[in-house]
Design a protein around this motif. Structure first.
Motif, mmCIF file in Angstrom:
data_model
loop_
_atom_site.group_PDB
_atom_site.id
_atom_site.type_symbol
_atom_site.label_atom_id
_atom_site.label_comp_id
_atom_site.label_asym_id
_atom_site.label_seq_id
_atom_site.Cartn_x
_atom_site.Cartn_y
_atom_site.Cartn_z
ATOM 1 N N UNK A 46 -5.984 5.654 -3.879
ATOM 2 C CA UNK A 46 -7.047 5.565 -2.870
ATOM 3 C C UNK A 46 -7.020 6.823 -2.005
ATOM 4 N N UNK A 47 -8.185 7.305 -1.618
ATOM 5 C CA UNK A 47 -8.283 8.562 -0.856
ATOM 6 C C UNK A 47 -7.527 8.549 0.470
ATOM 7 N N UNK A 52 -1.977 8.589 4.991
ATOM 8 C CA UNK A 52 -1.108 7.601 5.637
ATOM 9 C C UNK A 52 0.334 8.107 5.676
ATOM 10 N N UNK A 53 0.811 8.639 4.587
ATOM 11 C CA UNK A 53 2.194 9.120 4.516
ATOM 12 C C UNK A 53 2.361 10.484 5.161
ATOM 13 N N UNK A 54 1.316 11.286 5.137
ATOM 14 C CA UNK A 54 1.433 12.670 5.614
ATOM 15 C C UNK A 54 1.560 12.777 7.129
ATOM 16 N N UNK A 55 0.965 11.850 7.870
ATOM 17 C CA UNK A 55 1.004 11.910 9.351
ATOM 18 C C UNK A 55 0.698 13.328 9.811
ATOM 19 N N UNK A 121 -7.062 1.604 8.128
ATOM 20 C CA UNK A 121 -6.237 1.655 6.917
ATOM 21 C C UNK A 121 -5.475 0.350 6.669
ATOM 22 N N UNK A 122 -5.510 -0.568 7.620
ATOM 23 C CA UNK A 122 -4.702 -1.783 7.496
ATOM 24 C C UNK A 122 -5.008 -2.598 6.242
ATOM 25 N N UNK A 123 -6.264 -2.878 5.884
ATOM 26 C CA UNK A 123 -6.476 -3.684 4.659
ATOM 27 C C UNK A 123 -5.833 -3.055 3.420
ATOM 28 N N UNK A 124 -5.981 -1.751 3.258
ATOM 29 C CA UNK A 124 -5.398 -1.055 2.108
ATOM 30 C C UNK A 124 -3.876 -1.162 2.123
ATOM 31 N N UNK A 125 -3.261 -0.889 3.265
ATOM 32 C CA UNK A 125 -1.810 -0.868 3.319
ATOM 33 C C UNK A 125 -1.191 -2.250 3.381
#
Length: 166
Positions: A46-47, A52-55, A121-125
């Protein structure tokens, strides 16, 4: 985490986060686990996932990641108890950690900003980390589930700001 992680994150810390975030497929997994594993990998495409990880706006990723592990422990029992997202010690710790990592102060405005930034981003994560829990047969909420709970608490309209410092 992955090969594009910043060199400033100590290997032990990166390993601790990776151990939670990238589970191994167990031997002879049930069909539900295989499906969870397959979707887990599909979600990483997912784009929004790399961001999310890069912050990207975080100055000190090592400190932030370390504090997020601590915050996860603070929130785990509350989350496991089914308590809805709300203000408290874990949320204050989370917000202070996020603010420090960006060189900002933990203010009501900062909390509103971060809640808005992260809430989408909560639904994806949540799906990602629920699949991690299925694969690992976790009995306690993992790092990601507690993170989602904290972001939902931060984004809540009920969240007025940081608790007074003691």
């Amino acid at each position: 985490m992955g090969t594009d992680d910043p060199a400033s994150v100590p290997a032990r810390l990166a390993d601790a986060i990776t151990a939670q975030a990238v589970p191994e497929l167990p031997e002879n997994p049930a069909a539900e686990v295989v499906l969870a594993y397959a979707e887990l990998h599909a979600l990483t495409r997912h784009q929004d996932f790399p961001l999310y990880w890069a912050c990207p706006n975080v100055r000190d990723k090592a400190s932030l990641y370390s504090e997020l592990l601590d915050t996860s422990e603070l929130a785990a029992d509350t989350v496991a108890g089914g308590v809805p997202p709300q203000p408290g010690e874990a949320l204050d710790h989370f917000s202070r950690a996020c603010a420090r990592s960006r060189g900002e102060d933990d203010t009501p405005g900062f909390r509103t900003f971060m809640g808005a930034q992260l809430h989408g981003t909560i639904p994806l994560f949540r799906r990602y980390w629920q699949h991690v829990a299925t694969i690992t047969a976790a009995q306690r909420p993992n790092l990601g589930i507690t993170h989602c709970w904290l972001v939902e608490a931060l984004a809540s309209r009920q969240q007025a700001g940081p608790a007074p410092t003691r």
